[in-house]
Design an enzyme around this catalytic site. Structure first.
Site, mmCIF file in Angstrom:
data_model
loop_
_atom_site.group_PDB
_atom_site.id
_atom_site.type_symbol
_atom_site.label_atom_id
_atom_site.label_comp_id
_atom_site.label_asym_id
_atom_site.label_seq_id
_atom_site.Cartn_x
_atom_site.Cartn_y
_atom_site.Cartn_z
ATOM 1 C CG ASP A 62 0.392 0.878 11.990
ATOM 2 O OD1 ASP A 62 -0.658 0.271 11.733
ATOM 3 O OD2 ASP A 62 0.424 2.041 12.454
ATOM 4 C CB SER A 103 -9.637 11.509 11.180
ATOM 5 O OG SER A 103 -10.869 11.439 10.507
ATOM 6 N N GLY A 152 -2.365 -9.832 -1.647
ATOM 7 C CA GLY A 152 -2.336 -9.040 -2.877
ATOM 8 C C GLY A 152 -3.712 -8.577 -3.319
ATOM 9 C CB ALA A 208 -6.290 13.214 5.304
ATOM 10 C CG ASN A 209 -4.612 8.139 5.898
ATOM 11 O OD1 ASN A 209 -4.052 9.051 6.524
ATOM 12 N ND2 ASN A 209 -5.225 7.133 6.496
ATOM 13 C CG ASP A 226 -6.411 5.031 3.344
ATOM 14 O OD1 ASP A 226 -7.490 4.728 2.805
ATOM 15 O OD2 ASP A 226 -6.298 5.239 4.565
ATOM 16 C CE LYS A 244 0.318 -12.842 6.089
ATOM 17 N NZ LYS A 244 -0.615 -12.750 7.141
ATOM 18 C CE LYS A 291 -11.418 3.632 5.895
ATOM 19 N NZ LYS A 291 -10.235 2.810 6.089
HETATM 20 P P1 ATP Z 1 -6.496 -0.514 5.732
HETATM 21 O O1 ATP Z 1 -7.964 -0.385 6.024
HETATM 22 O O2 ATP Z 1 -5.704 -1.054 6.896
HETATM 23 O O3 ATP Z 1 -5.896 0.705 5.140
HETATM 24 P P2 ATP Z 1 -7.419 -2.415 3.758
HETATM 25 O O4 ATP Z 1 -8.071 -3.476 4.576
HETATM 26 O O5 ATP Z 1 -8.286 -1.452 3.052
HETATM 27 O O6 ATP Z 1 -6.316 -1.641 4.606
HETATM 28 P P3 ATP Z 1 -5.711 -4.427 2.617
HETATM 29 O O7 ATP Z 1 -6.391 -5.363 1.702
HETATM 30 O O8 ATP Z 1 -5.376 -4.915 4.004
HETATM 31 O O9 ATP Z 1 -6.521 -3.069 2.646
HETATM 32 O O10 ATP Z 1 -4.324 -3.951 1.985
HETATM 33 C C1 ATP Z 1 -4.265 -3.193 0.793
HETATM 34 C C2 ATP Z 1 -2.998 -3.556 0.050
HETATM 35 O O11 ATP Z 1 -1.872 -3.229 0.870
HETATM 36 C C3 ATP Z 1 -2.850 -5.032 -0.256
HETATM 37 O O12 ATP Z 1 -3.507 -5.396 -1.439
HETATM 38 C C4 ATP Z 1 -1.335 -5.169 -0.355
HETATM 39 O O13 ATP Z 1 -0.869 -4.736 -1.600
HETATM 40 C C5 ATP Z 1 -0.847 -4.187 0.718
HETATM 41 N N1 ATP Z 1 -0.623 -4.840 2.017
HETATM 42 C C6 ATP Z 1 -1.467 -4.879 3.065
HETATM 43 N N2 ATP Z 1 -0.944 -5.576 4.103
HETATM 44 C C7 ATP Z 1 0.284 -5.961 3.688
HETATM 45 C C8 ATP Z 1 1.347 -6.727 4.279
HETATM 46 N N3 ATP Z 1 1.247 -7.218 5.535
HETATM 47 N N4 ATP Z 1 2.464 -6.931 3.545
HETATM 48 C C9 ATP Z 1 2.602 -6.440 2.291
HETATM 49 N N5 ATP Z 1 1.636 -5.714 1.663
HETATM 50 C C10 ATP Z 1 0.496 -5.487 2.351
HETATM 51 O O1 RIB Z 2 -7.600 3.688 6.333
HETATM 52 C C1 RIB Z 2 -6.945 4.000 7.520
HETATM 53 C C2 RIB Z 2 -7.652 5.117 8.213
HETATM 54 O O2 RIB Z 2 -8.935 4.671 8.591
HETATM 55 C C3 RIB Z 2 -6.978 5.593 9.483
HETATM 56 O O3 RIB Z 2 -6.006 6.578 9.264
HETATM 57 C C4 RIB Z 2 -8.138 6.052 10.333
HETATM 58 O O4 RIB Z 2 -8.275 7.451 10.300
HETATM 59 C C5 RIB Z 2 -9.361 5.352 9.746
HETATM 60 O O5 RIB Z 2 -10.320 6.233 9.363
#
Ligand code: ATP
Ligand code: RIB
Length: 292
Positions: A236, A11, A215, A42-43, A242, A213, A40
């Site tokens: 950000d 996307s 883990g 592509a990332n 991903d 954050k 997701k």
């Molecule tokens: P997103 O949908 O935003 O890609 P998510 O909700 O699927 O993320 P999270 O659990 O927020 O996944 O984060 C995945 C991993 O990224 C965490 O387990 C950690 O290792 C790292 N991470 C996320 N946020 C932070 C942060 N603020 N500082 C350091 N590491 C982070």
């Molecule tokens: O996981 C992050 C992604 O979720 C963003 O790049 C956005 O495209 C959303 O789908």
């Protein structure tokens, strides 16, 4: 070099940065607007390629400028696009992201990602069956996830299912996946608010719950373990999950232990949040190893 196939969404992220979120019916003035590659699937493909894997992407984009940008971005990052199709009957998928108060909120319009069908996956069967690991997420049709679970299981190829965004998944698909990586809210939906400590015990060395954050939590067959995240100045967090998924898949496919793979992935994900955009901060192998 390990070989990976990633089946998922591609996307363009339309990102508004603002100091606060508007209330319902309210209009506010934002700070900036940017368009960057996302989705997701592509990332995860770009993250894995930057970490040194040979990556095949299976996906769909539209015949529009966004589609072109996405394909050019794959090429620039060394992702193989043989199985990325351009569809004429839908526009490229978009994610409408608001970055405010240290977190994001996202609306995904799937567009062409809805055409990532079992038929498209079938065309990539050769590379899938030769892959060291396959990654899939949920911004594509449910039947495709079910089909990929079947073929990976039948071909003995490890499958990492990143159940994001959340939607119910059948027991059969869960059984066929090698790894399942929800974040906390996705885990609550997937396991219907059952006690997460009990759920973890049902899936030793398979269910990894990412906790931002804090883990990552999993059960190693004897103990519940939390591998802490690295402390960084987050700019950000879009795409942290991903980056984690791609890096974890690369590390386990290379033969690292569960714990070392999670540490490696936590490090990669922590670096990814230090820059703007889902892919902006995704590190190279050298950057992760240099910082470990
Ligand atoms: P997103 O949908 O935003 O890609 P998510 O909700 O699927 O993320 P999270 O659990 O927020 O996944 O984060 C995945 C991993 O990224 C965490 O387990 C950690 O290792 C790292 N991470 C996320 N946020 C932070 C942060 N603020 N500082 C350091 N590491 C982070
Ligand atoms: O996981 C992050 C992604 O979720 C963003 O790049 C956005 O495209 C959303 O789908």
């Amino acid at each position: 070099m390990i070989k990976m196939t990633i089946i998922g969404s591609s996307s363009i992220d339309l990102v508004v940065t603002t100091s606060k979120r508007p209330n319902q019916g309210e209009t506010i003035i934002g700070e900036s607007f940017k368009t960057v590659p996302g989705g997701k699937g592509a990332n995860q493909a770009v993250a894995a390629a930057r970490l040194g894997a040979e990556v095949f992407m299976v996906g769909c984009v539209g015949e529009d400028n966004f589609g072109e940008t996405i394909i050019n971005n794959f090429t620039a990052n060394g992702v193989n696009t043989t199985y990325v199709e351009r569809v004429t009957h839908s526009e490229t998928g978009t994610a409408h992201i608001t970055l405010a108060e240290g977190d994001n909120s996202i609306i995904v319009v799937k567009g062409a990602n809805d055409y990532v069908t079992p038929d498209l996956v079938e065309k990539a069967l050769n590379v899938i069956s030769e892959s060291d690991v396959v990654l899939i997420q949920q911004e594509i049709p449910k039947e495709t996830v079910e089909y990929v679970a079947e073929i990976c299981f039948a071909n003995n190829v490890p499958l990492l299912l990143n159940p994001a965004p959340a939607r119910p998944i059948s027991k059969t698909v869960i059984e066929k996946a090698t790894y399942l990586t929800p974040n906390e809210s996705e885990a609550a939906i997937l396991f219907e608010d059952k006690d997460i400590h009990e759920v973890l015990k049902e899936f030793p060395n398979k269910l990894l719950v990412t906790e931002g954050k804090n883990g990552v939590r999993y059960y190693d067959g004897i103990n519940e373990i939390v591998i802490p995240a690295y402390s960084v100045e987050a700019v950000d967090t879009t795409g942290a999950g991903d980056t984690f998924n791609a890096a974890f898949a690369v590390a386990v496919a290379e033969g690292k232990s569960m714990e070392d793979s999670i540490r490696f992935a936590n490090r990669a994900a922590s670096l990814s949040v230090t820059k703007f955009g889902a892919q902006g901060g995704m590190p190279t192998r050298e950057e992760v190893e240099g910082s470990l």
